[in-house]
Design an enzyme around this catalytic site. Structure first.
Site, PDB file in Angstrom:
ATOM      1  N   THR A 328      11.126 -45.626 -39.941  1.00  0.00           N
ATOM      2  CA  THR A 328      10.921 -46.542 -38.804  1.00  0.00           C
ATOM      3  C   THR A 328      10.968 -47.982 -39.101  1.00  0.00           C
ATOM      4  O   THR A 328      11.135 -48.738 -38.940  1.00  0.00           O
ATOM      5  CB  THR A 328      11.423 -45.288 -37.825  1.00  0.00           C
ATOM      6  N   TRP A 331      12.488 -49.655 -42.205  1.00  0.00           N
ATOM      7  CA  TRP A 331      13.356 -49.678 -42.060  1.00  0.00           C
ATOM      8  C   TRP A 331      13.331 -51.163 -41.348  1.00  0.00           C
ATOM      9  O   TRP A 331      14.476 -52.100 -41.840  1.00  0.00           O
ATOM     10  CB  TRP A 331      14.328 -49.344 -41.273  1.00  0.00           C
ATOM     11  N   HIS A 332      13.039 -51.252 -40.208  1.00  0.00           N
ATOM     12  CA  HIS A 332      12.470 -52.509 -39.758  1.00  0.00           C
ATOM     13  C   HIS A 332      12.044 -53.657 -41.102  1.00  0.00           C
ATOM     14  O   HIS A 332      11.840 -54.830 -40.263  1.00  0.00           O
ATOM     15  CB  HIS A 332      11.751 -52.647 -38.647  1.00  0.00           C
ATOM     16  N   GLY A 333      11.194 -53.666 -41.832  1.00  0.00           N
ATOM     17  CA  GLY A 333      10.893 -54.281 -42.985  1.00  0.00           C
ATOM     18  C   GLY A 333       9.566 -54.292 -43.438  1.00  0.00           C
ATOM     19  O   GLY A 333       8.876 -53.209 -43.704  1.00  0.00           O
ATOM     20  N   PHE A 479      16.418 -57.560 -40.518  1.00  0.00           N
ATOM     21  CA  PHE A 479      16.384 -56.113 -40.461  1.00  0.00           C
ATOM     22  C   PHE A 479      17.656 -54.750 -41.651  1.00  0.00           C
ATOM     23  O   PHE A 479      17.560 -54.487 -42.517  1.00  0.00           O
ATOM     24  CB  PHE A 479      15.706 -55.689 -39.680  1.00  0.00           C
TER      25      PHE A 479
END
Length: 479
Positions: A328, A331-333, A479
């Site tokens: 997670t 995934w955001h960066g 993102f």
């Protein structure tokens, strides 16, 4: 192109609605064609070359679905061969999807860290990130896996898979739509004025969240995170974290409102993506209310296949949570600050699940709210900070360990300069209007007139602010 731009509001959207409802209203096939072409043009507006990456993703995932279609037929001589190829094809398709995401989003990050770890001198690739790639890749993966599981029927028509993955209302920043949610809506939609009007108002409310609240309170967040954290006061540090908390909430939930509203205007019904997360009483509850579609994706395609919370060992449960939250964060960066942010919430949620702390603290409303908000704001510092060291020093200032004062001029400036935005932001985080609109008196003609008058006021104010100071891209576009 972004929703909160004059090009979209006064050119793109009216033209698409005109073609969709006036020119091709009696032909669902042509309506889908209008939406597909509009979606591809919408993406290509700012990403003329990257649209081909999305088209390739669409073709590969549709091809797997077509293979499933052949494998499940009884009247084809290729059925047996297709069945043998099914699992390898699934692995290839998902690997192709993840590889597409990895190359564009993580190639530079991984190369840089390999150089640092192993003292290599590999050339770090400079690849531009296609907007929304994390969202449309996850939608493609969910379609492929659901088709393989038999949850949804494989789609014969490439155009419908393309429309599902590229549908412009939610293409750039979600919500992440499951194929099962709109499978029937892709071929059968009816115009209802109530849906269109409520969708239009929902779009305007989302626009107002973005332009009136998020873009304004962003100035306070930038002011705080752009200052020297060693010298800022304790209260200013907390106000800066709170400002970013409001900014990212209204920026992202505003986009989700606009996407859901646009979907209803074209006859689609998307699931909610936010449910007043700041009224939560635990971290676990917060993440059931925040970015619901992403949490559900990781739950159904990562957490549950690993055993979820039904595993016998608590250590295995902790490991499952670790994998989900590490992914997670990533995934955001493509930065270690995002990974640390994800692992921070992994520690909190693992602690709550293993000990049952969330159930106990929820019984004490005030204490549970303070606990939740404090943890979330610390998390937003990790998310927003430019680097790990910046985040660390900022967090020390939040507890006064940098020998910084409790309050100062920066506190007054952050609070008084944005007092109006603080007020409407905090109120909008609470489901007051939802409760009011649920009352019986809120269903009559006066209530309808009020809702339209309110929407028109928000639209006019948003346009004035956009004209005066412009608008910024949505945070989750990165993102």
């Amino acid at each position: 192109m972004i929703f909160s731009s004059f090009e979209f509001l006064f050119f793109f959207l009216p033209l698409v609605l005109l073609l969709y409802y006036l020119v091709f209203r009696r032909s669902p096939v042509l309506q889908n064609f209008v939406l597909l072409i509009a979606s591809l043009l919408f993406y290509a507006w700012g990403e003329p070359l990257f649209v081909f990456a999305m088209i390739a993703c669409i073709i590969v995932n549709w091809g797997f679905g077509y293979l499933c279609l052949i494998a499940r037929r009884d009247d084809s001589k290729y059925t047996g061969i297709a069945k043998k190829l099914l699992k390898p094809a699934l692995l290839f398709t998902v690997a192709a999807d993840i590889s597409l995401l990895t190359v564009f989003k993580y190639a530079a990050f991984f190369t840089h860290n390999i150089n640092q770890l192993l003292s290599f001198e590999l050339s770090v690739p400079q690849i531009a990130l296609p907007i929304g790639i994390s969202f449309f890749v996850f939608q493609a993966v969910s379609y492929t896996v659901d088709v393989y599981r038999g949850t949804v029927a494989p789609q014969k028509r490439l155009s419908l898979v393309a429309l599902y993955i590229s549908l412009f209302p939610q293409l750039m920043a979600g919500p992440i739509i499951r194929y099962s949610t709109i499978e029937k809506q892709l071929t059968s939609r009816t115009f209802k004025w109530d849906d269109f009007s409520s969708g239009f108002r929902r779009f305007i409310i989302g626009l107002g969240k973005k332009v009136i609240i998020a873009d304004v309170i962003a100035q306070a967040a930038d002011m705080a995170f752009g200052a020297d954290p060693l010298t800022m006061s304790v209260t200013a540090a907390w106000l800066g974290a709170a400002a970013f908390g409001l900014q990212i909430f209204f920026d992202f939930s505003g986009y989700s409102d606009m996407a859901i509203g646009l979907g209803k205007m074209f006859g689609f019904h998307f699931l909610e993506n936010f449910n007043f997360p700041y009224i939560s009483r635990s971290i676990s509850e917060f993440w059931r209310r925040w970015h619901i579609s992403l949490g559900a994706w990781f739950r159904d395609y990562v957490y549950f296949p690993m055993g979820g919370s039904k595993v016998k060992s608590k250590w295995r449960l902790v490991f499952n949570l670790f994998v989900v939250w590490a992914l997670t964060g990533l995934w955001h960066g493509a930065a270690w600050t995002f990974v640390v942010w994800g692992l921070f919430f992994f520690v909190l949620i693992a602690f709550e699940k293993v000990t049952g702390f969330d159930k106990r603290i929820e019984r004490v409303p005030v204490l549970s709210s303070v606990y939740m908000l404090a943890c979330v704001l610390v998390g937003w510092v990790l998310f927003r900070a430019e680097s790990g060291s910046h985040a660390f020093i900022y967090l020390l200032s939040m507890v006064g360990l940098n020998e910084n004062p409790v309050a100062g001029f920066d506190t007054l400036r952050l609070s008084l300069e944005f007092v109006f935005t603080w007020g409407i932001g905090v109120i909008a985080c609470i489901p007051i209007t939802k409760v009011i609109m649920a009352q019986r008196f809120a269903q009559g003609t006066p209530a309808k007139i009020f809702r339209w008058a309110y929407a028109v006021f928000v639209l006019m104010l948003s346009i004035v602010l956009m004209y005066g100071s412009g608008t910024s891209p949505f945070i989750y576009f990165a993102f």
